[in-house]
Scaffold this motif. Structure first.
Motif, PDB file in Angstrom:
ATOM      1  N   HIS A 289     -15.021  26.121   4.622  1.00  0.00           N
ATOM      2  CA  HIS A 289     -15.878  26.933   4.298  1.00  0.00           C
ATOM      3  C   HIS A 289     -15.182  28.431   4.887  1.00  0.00           C
ATOM      4  N   VAL A 290     -14.388  29.313   3.999  1.00  0.00           N
ATOM      5  CA  VAL A 290     -14.431  30.148   4.685  1.00  0.00           C
ATOM      6  C   VAL A 290     -14.527  31.635   4.307  1.00  0.00           C
ATOM      7  N   LYS A 291     -15.065  32.183   4.810  1.00  0.00           N
ATOM      8  CA  LYS A 291     -15.704  33.665   4.211  1.00  0.00           C
ATOM      9  C   LYS A 291     -16.076  34.016   2.511  1.00  0.00           C
ATOM     10  N   GLY A 292     -17.065  33.018   2.343  1.00  0.00           N
ATOM     11  CA  GLY A 292     -17.536  32.569   1.594  1.00  0.00           C
ATOM     12  C   GLY A 292     -17.468  31.583   0.446  1.00  0.00           C
ATOM     13  N   GLN A 293     -16.529  31.153   0.450  1.00  0.00           N
ATOM     14  CA  GLN A 293     -15.549  30.415  -0.123  1.00  0.00           C
ATOM     15  C   GLN A 293     -15.031  29.063   0.131  1.00  0.00           C
ATOM     16  N   TRP A 294     -15.109  28.251  -0.653  1.00  0.00           N
ATOM     17  CA  TRP A 294     -15.017  26.043  -0.282  1.00  0.00           C
ATOM     18  C   TRP A 294     -13.313  26.416  -0.361  1.00  0.00           C
ATOM     19  N   THR A 295     -12.349  25.921   0.509  1.00  0.00           N
ATOM     20  CA  THR A 295     -11.216  24.739  -0.365  1.00  0.00           C
ATOM     21  C   THR A 295     -11.334  24.170   1.162  1.00  0.00           C
ATOM     22  N   VAL A 296      -9.965  23.297   0.062  1.00  0.00           N
ATOM     23  CA  VAL A 296      -9.703  21.847   0.450  1.00  0.00           C
ATOM     24  C   VAL A 296      -8.254  21.873   1.105  1.00  0.00           C
ATOM     25  N   THR A 297      -7.827  21.635   2.229  1.00  0.00           N
ATOM     26  CA  THR A 297      -6.661  21.238   2.630  1.00  0.00           C
ATOM     27  C   THR A 297      -5.916  20.139   1.512  1.00  0.00           C
ATOM     28  N   LYS A 298      -6.141  19.260   1.653  1.00  0.00           N
ATOM     29  CA  LYS A 298      -6.149  17.652   1.064  1.00  0.00           C
ATOM     30  C   LYS A 298      -6.835  17.343   1.239  1.00  0.00           C
ATOM     31  N   ALA A 299      -6.691  15.867   0.255  1.00  0.00           N
ATOM     32  CA  ALA A 299      -7.573  14.649  -0.606  1.00  0.00           C
ATOM     33  C   ALA A 299      -6.277  13.414  -0.352  1.00  0.00           C
ATOM     34  N   ILE A 300      -6.890  12.210   0.797  1.00  0.00           N
ATOM     35  CA  ILE A 300      -6.289  11.019   0.622  1.00  0.00           C
ATOM     36  C   ILE A 300      -7.186  10.275  -0.364  1.00  0.00           C
ATOM     37  N   MET A 301      -5.897   8.962  -0.816  1.00  0.00           N
ATOM     38  CA  MET A 301      -5.875   7.872  -0.969  1.00  0.00           C
ATOM     39  C   MET A 301      -5.611   6.990  -0.953  1.00  0.00           C
ATOM     40  N   SER A 302      -5.831   5.724  -0.812  1.00  0.00           N
ATOM     41  CA  SER A 302      -4.492   4.176  -1.316  1.00  0.00           C
ATOM     42  C   SER A 302      -4.027   3.798  -2.422  1.00  0.00           C
ATOM     43  N   ARG A 303      -2.869   3.850  -3.587  1.00  0.00           N
ATOM     44  CA  ARG A 303      -3.187   3.495  -4.303  1.00  0.00           C
ATOM     45  C   ARG A 303      -1.923   1.908  -4.210  1.00  0.00           C
ATOM     46  N   SER A 304      -1.745   1.316  -5.431  1.00  0.00           N
ATOM     47  CA  SER A 304       0.029   0.707  -4.817  1.00  0.00           C
ATOM     48  C   SER A 304       0.880   0.777  -6.760  1.00  0.00           C
ATOM     49  N   ALA A 305       1.856   0.197  -6.200  1.00  0.00           N
ATOM     50  CA  ALA A 305       2.660   0.308  -7.743  1.00  0.00           C
ATOM     51  C   ALA A 305       3.568  -0.560  -7.573  1.00  0.00           C
ATOM     52  N   ARG A 306       4.030  -0.673  -8.791  1.00  0.00           N
ATOM     53  CA  ARG A 306       5.130  -2.082  -9.331  1.00  0.00           C
ATOM     54  C   ARG A 306       5.629  -1.372 -10.038  1.00  0.00           C
ATOM     55  N   VAL A 307       7.151  -2.060 -10.235  1.00  0.00           N
ATOM     56  CA  VAL A 307       8.091  -2.241 -11.360  1.00  0.00           C
ATOM     57  C   VAL A 307       7.923  -2.755 -12.560  1.00  0.00           C
TER      58      VAL A 307
ATOM     59  N   GLU B 174       1.212  -1.267   0.273  1.00  0.00           N
ATOM     60  CA  GLU B 174      -0.359  -0.356   0.363  1.00  0.00           C
ATOM     61  C   GLU B 174       0.910   1.288   0.152  1.00  0.00           C
ATOM     62  N   VAL B 175       0.116   1.904  -0.851  1.00  0.00           N
ATOM     63  CA  VAL B 175       0.955   3.423  -1.337  1.00  0.00           C
ATOM     64  C   VAL B 175       0.153   4.256  -0.697  1.00  0.00           C
ATOM     65  N   GLN B 176       0.396   5.461   0.386  1.00  0.00           N
ATOM     66  CA  GLN B 176      -0.804   6.300   0.410  1.00  0.00           C
ATOM     67  C   GLN B 176      -0.295   7.395   0.031  1.00  0.00           C
ATOM     68  N   LEU B 177      -1.253   8.010  -0.704  1.00  0.00           N
ATOM     69  CA  LEU B 177      -0.511   9.283  -0.961  1.00  0.00           C
ATOM     70  C   LEU B 177      -2.011  10.626  -0.770  1.00  0.00           C
ATOM     71  N   GLU B 178      -1.470  11.540  -0.153  1.00  0.00           N
ATOM     72  CA  GLU B 178      -1.594  13.286   0.506  1.00  0.00           C
ATOM     73  C   GLU B 178      -1.620  13.746  -0.842  1.00  0.00           C
ATOM     74  N   PHE B 179      -2.829  14.688  -1.428  1.00  0.00           N
ATOM     75  CA  PHE B 179      -3.064  15.364  -2.193  1.00  0.00           C
ATOM     76  C   PHE B 179      -3.190  17.288  -2.236  1.00  0.00           C
ATOM     77  N   LEU B 180      -2.089  17.509  -1.520  1.00  0.00           N
ATOM     78  CA  LEU B 180      -2.535  18.855  -0.423  1.00  0.00           C
ATOM     79  C   LEU B 180      -3.132  20.140  -1.803  1.00  0.00           C
TER      80      LEU B 180
END
Length: 396
Positions: A365-383, A173-179
């Protein structure tokens, strides 16, 4: 007539998530291809085997699908607090161009592993055992991705028991954070919702007016309701990809949405920007059988999502689109959120053609605007293979 011999270029063929691609270190590319431009594009087209009027990419490394016609170029990062710069090129199968307009979330899972193995991460940052944190600058969209890569005896651990629907065999498992995943540089106002609305009325000639959530997060994405298109959200690839009228319908939605989002100025530009925006249709939970024959029960998911990529229904879900799904689900009132039952949520599990996927997002929701600080998911990878790719010396 003299013929130039083939040249050899160090490369690695990797699976990341539900995609495959050819990975290069920038320093290993021929000098003419080390900078953006025609030579680089021509080289990558030849490596992948495009443009191919047969649509098979027989004479290259591509696999004749949007998930397997991909290239990655990595280099040591010159940015503070980043280890590696990651540039993604989506190679058209039947046309002579490489689309640099967005990221590949699935291949992002392989970037940390390749960077470590390729000597692009300082050795002091790699533990003997445990998890290496690789700080990635996603150069296409100017965003930071954090990859948590498992390590055994100072080497990347690729094997493990993590199962990912859409991938046949388990892996580590490789966890990814998209900031800060909103693509703030895209669109009319540079906002997460470029029209300023959570839901818009989108006029599509030949169809009429559709409700649409158009969001810049992970990758620019247009969400519509499956029911408005006559679908249930349980469709598999053959239901869409074998229907020329359906494909034309989705391309029309994509082009009209791209104009509304400010990604292109007029419809004629859509053909040269195939990778973005994406189009996805959503529906409330329902029972269905995935493409592998696995039963997905309505109680297993919060909603159903089917997404188009490079003009075809994706066999699973693009990683960047999953970020868009997680982000939109976290914001009350979007079509994604409503399909999931509405209300506030920090994570969502959705059904796709190959099974299910969970993605989390932190929205405020800050000052009438939506913001997202991060999204997180798990994937995997292999050579899958490494060594050299070969291309004719006059290919670029």
């Amino acid at each position: 007539m003299a013929h130039l011999p083939q040249i050899k270029i160090p490369a690695t063929y990797m699976r990341g998530g539900t995609s495959k691609g050819v990975f290069f270190r920038l320093q290993d590319l021929p000098e003419a291809a080390q900078v953006p431009g025609a030579a680089r594009d021509a080289l990558l087209l030849r490596v992948i085997g495009s443009p191919d009027p047969y649509g098979k990419q027989i004479d290259g490394m591509g696999g004749a699908t949007s998930s397997t016609s991909k290239t990655v170029i990595l280099s040591k990062s010159t940015r503070p607090d980043h280890d590696v710069d990651y540039l993604f090129g989506q190679v058209s199968i039947d046309k002579p161009f490489v689309d640099w307009s967005g990221n590949c979330g699935n291949l992002s899972a392989a970037v940390g592993s390749f960077a470590i193995s390729g000597g692009l991460v300082e050795a002091s940052r790699i533990p003997e055992h445990g998890v290496a944190t690789v700080r990635i600058w996603q150069a296409n969209i100017g965003k930071t991705i954090i990859a948590h890569v498992p390590i055994t005896q100072w080497d990347v651990q690729e094997t493990g028991g993590f199962e990912l629907d859409g991938v046949t065999f388990p892996a580590a498992e490789v966890q990814l954070e998209f900031l800060d995943p909103a693509d703030e540089g895209e669109g009319e106002g540079g906002a997460m919702f470029p029209t300023g609305n959570l839901v818009d009325e989108l006029e599509v000639p030949g169809i009429g007016t559709l409700k649409a959530t158009m969001i810049n997060a992970g990758i620019p994405t247009i969400f519509v309701n499956a029911q408005e298109l006559g679908y249930t959200g349980t469709e598999l690839q053959e239901a869409i990809n074998g229907d020329a009228k359906a494909l034309e319908l989705f391309e029309s939605i994509r082009a009209q949405g791209a104009v509304r989002m400010g990604l292109i100025k007029d419809l004629s530009e859509a053909a040269q920007r195939q990778h973005t925006p994406k189009v996805a249709f959503v529906a409330p939970p329902a029972d269905y059988v995935s493409s592998s024959g696995k039963a997905v029960n309505a109680g297993d998911v919060d909603l159903l999502v089917r997404a188009m990529s490079m003009g075809k229904l994706h066999h699973a879900m693009m990683g960047t689109a999953a970020v868009a799904i997680g982000t939109a689900a976290a914001i009350p009132g979007t079509l994604v959120n409503l399909a999931a039952g509405g209300g506030e949520r920090s994570a969502v599990r959705f059904g796709h053609p190959s099974g299910t996927l969970r993605v989390g997002a932190e929205a405020r929701h800050v000052k009438g605007q939506w913001t997202v600080t991060k999204a997180i998911m798990s994937r995997s990878a292999r050579v899958l293979m490494d060594g050299w790719v070969r291309v004719p010396g006059d290919a670029f």
